[in-house]
Design an enzyme around this catalytic site. Structure first.
Site, PDB file in Angstrom:
ATOM      1  N   ASP A   8    -106.756 -70.727 -21.716  1.00  0.00           N
ATOM      2  CA  ASP A   8    -106.652 -71.025 -20.135  1.00  0.00           C
ATOM      3  C   ASP A   8    -108.059 -69.930 -19.524  1.00  0.00           C
ATOM      4  O   ASP A   8    -109.327 -70.074 -19.691  1.00  0.00           O
ATOM      5  CB  ASP A   8    -105.674 -71.185 -18.745  1.00  0.00           C
ATOM      6  N   LYS A  54    -100.651 -73.544 -17.877  1.00  0.00           N
ATOM      7  CA  LYS A  54     -99.941 -71.524 -17.527  1.00  0.00           C
ATOM      8  C   LYS A  54     -98.424 -72.375 -16.917  1.00  0.00           C
ATOM      9  O   LYS A  54     -98.302 -71.488 -17.089  1.00  0.00           O
ATOM     10  CB  LYS A  54    -100.392 -70.865 -16.589  1.00  0.00           C
ATOM     11  N   SER A 108    -105.876 -76.422 -16.945  1.00  0.00           N
ATOM     12  CA  SER A 108    -105.699 -74.149 -16.796  1.00  0.00           C
ATOM     13  C   SER A 108    -104.256 -74.628 -15.726  1.00  0.00           C
ATOM     14  O   SER A 108    -103.698 -73.319 -16.144  1.00  0.00           O
ATOM     15  CB  SER A 108    -107.164 -74.422 -15.573  1.00  0.00           C
ATOM     16  N   ARG A 158    -116.163 -71.891 -17.678  1.00  0.00           N
ATOM     17  CA  ARG A 158    -116.126 -72.405 -17.125  1.00  0.00           C
ATOM     18  C   ARG A 158    -116.997 -71.725 -15.460  1.00  0.00           C
ATOM     19  O   ARG A 158    -117.880 -72.643 -14.950  1.00  0.00           O
ATOM     20  CB  ARG A 158    -115.187 -73.005 -16.637  1.00  0.00           C
ATOM     21  N   HIS A 211     -97.201 -73.744  -7.813  1.00  0.00           N
ATOM     22  CA  HIS A 211     -98.036 -73.040  -7.422  1.00  0.00           C
ATOM     23  C   HIS A 211     -99.123 -73.552  -6.371  1.00  0.00           C
ATOM     24  O   HIS A 211     -99.351 -74.474  -5.633  1.00  0.00           O
ATOM     25  CB  HIS A 211     -98.859 -73.533  -8.453  1.00  0.00           C
TER      26      HIS A 211
HETATM   27  N1  URA Z   1    -106.616 -72.485 -10.320  1.00  0.00           N
HETATM   28  C1  URA Z   1    -106.706 -72.510 -12.372  1.00  0.00           C
HETATM   29  O1  URA Z   1    -105.748 -71.452 -12.616  1.00  0.00           O
HETATM   30  N2  URA Z   1    -107.377 -72.952 -12.541  1.00  0.00           N
HETATM   31  C2  URA Z   1    -108.487 -73.474 -11.983  1.00  0.00           C
HETATM   32  O2  URA Z   1    -108.891 -73.987 -13.184  1.00  0.00           O
HETATM   33  C3  URA Z   1    -108.964 -73.808 -11.365  1.00  0.00           C
HETATM   34  C4  URA Z   1    -107.591 -72.719  -9.641  1.00  0.00           C
END
Ligand code: URA
Length: 433
Positions: A161, A187, A183, A168, A82
């Protein structure tokens, strides 16, 4: 339990109990807790922070807010990667087929996203017919047969999320380390990977502007991954200037194709090998990073990685022949050169401004409803450390409307800082956590 008491407790700087964290995550997803209370709590968290323990509990609660993906039907060690995102970041387009060619199963979920360019899926849709629609059975089956599949983000995965991020985004609480870690890690863990390699970007084009906060985010995510029993490694890497030379969907695909055939920009390939060698070691296909890197270099020079990319595009319905004829990929009608206003050395090339200019040219979306122009974007011809002469081409702008050039050109010029003294090029990998 009452939400108002949880808000007050965090407002006053106290640590929340695991059952309180589960209460607000589940209550928000079910609709029992309204946006205004969740917004107040997010701001209290932003100002008073979350401990490592609270962050781990938050990740766990978010991860279980919806479906999780079961990858146990896929043989081998599944390693996910990621990136926290940046300008010109087309790493997944090269890394996914490359490590798949090394025998590490790639079962990846990617997004579209808002920003300077589209996400990985938008970029891959430069290939006619390419699709990420598939059932979870087909997904697992494709990874078993071809070693690689990329699907789109499922609505059922980590609904907490999606809902919390939307709030947010409009309450100025995005750039907070535990919330970002919650977040991202919820995932990744919901995707069922056995090990995770994180690329935490640092600099003007990243969420984390300085190395200290990027390292803190990396540490928080690595600790959270380990607490959940997953081997997790993070690299903190430079995003003060864009990665590689291409910014824009089809332009980045073309650069990725060049890279898979051994002609990638040096900074980009450095990152590909740094992340990829860790993926093949975690995936138990190499004993150490040196062996891993050599294996990846061989897969590129032998053509195996490029062949795997074409196989992947074809199995997901895309026209893989376009990889051999990149001129058939979407392209903009017009090109404009941006020239150096003075001679000297490039001291800075600010990624956020280049990202903004690529948006102005049509390569990104500002709202979910915006349609991306796949052919639009920027090719950087000079980067940090390079010597330039007055009038030399710094960058090429691509757009389908000539009227878009004037403003984008101004922004690109403001991104380049030219000085008289020679400066070294940047180090790409700043830290390994
Ligand atoms: N990428 C994400 O998936 N979530 C965040 O909060 C910031 C960057």
């Amino acid at each position: 339990m009452r939400m108002v008491d949880i808000i007050a407790k965090k407002r006053d700087g106290h640590e929340l109990l695991p059952e309180e964290i589960a209460f607000f995550v589940n209550g928000f997803v079910s609709g029992d807790i309204p946006d205004y209370q969740m917004a107040a709590l997010l701001m209290a968290i932003y100002l008073k922070d979350l401990s490592h323990k609270e962050t781990a509990v938050l990740i766990d609660a978010m991860l279980h807010s919806g479906e999780t993906i079961d990858l146990t039907g896929i043989a081998g060690v599944k390693v996910d990667k990621h990136s926290t995102g940046g300008v010109g970041d087309k790493t997944s387009l090269v890394l996914a087929p490359l490590v798949a060619a090394a025998g590490v199963p790639v079962a990846k979920m990617s997004g579209r996203g808002l920003g300077h360019t589209g996400g990985t899926i938008d970029k891959l849709e430069s290939f006619t017919g390419f699709s990420v629609e598939m059932s979870s059975e087909e997904f697992v089956d494709r990874v078993n047969r071809h070693g690689i599949a990329i699907c789109g983000q499922s609505k059922e995965l980590v609904p907490a999320d999606k809902m919390i991020y939307a709030l947010r985004d409009v309450t100025a609480t995005v750039d907070h380390i535990p919330l970002i870690a919650g977040s991202i890690m919820s995932k990744k863990l919901a995707m069922g990977a056995d090990a995770i390699v994180l690329d935490v970007k640092c600099g003007s084009g990243a969420f984390m502007k300085d190395q200290k906060s990027a390292v803190a985010l990396a540490l928080t995510m690595v600790e959270a991954g380990k607490a959940m029993g997953k081997e997790t490694v993070a690299l903190v890497t430079d995003m003060d200037q864009p990665l590689g030379n291409a910014i824009g969907n089809a332009l980045e695909v073309k650069e990725a194709l060049e890279s898979l055939q051994g002609r990638g920009p040096q900074d980009f390939m450095e990152l590909v090998y740094a992340l990829g060698s860790r993926m093949v070691v975690l995936g138990q296909k190499a004993h150490d990073l040196e062996e891993g890197r050599k294996m990846l270099e061989d897969l590129i020079s032998s053509g195996a990685a490029f062949a795997k990319f074409k196989e992947f595009i074809a199995t997901q319905g895309g026209d893989a022949d376009q990889a051999d004829f990149p001129e058939t990929l979407p392209a903009a009608k017009y090109m404009r050169e941006v020239k150096a206003p003075e001679s000297g050395f490039i001291h800075r090339l600010e990624a956020d401004l280049i990202g903004h200019a690529s948006m102005l040219l049509g390569a990104g979306r500002a709202t979910k409803a915006d349609v991306i122009d796949l052919g639009a974007g920027i090719m950087l011809r000079q980067k940090r450390g390079d010597r330039v002469a007055k009038g030399q081409v710094l960058a090429e702008l691509y757009a389908n409307k000539e009227s878009l050039f004037a403003e984008a050109e101004k922004v690109v010029l403001s991104a380049y800082k030219i000085g008289k003294k020679a400066v070294p090029g940047p180090d790409l990998v700043l830290k390994v956590v």
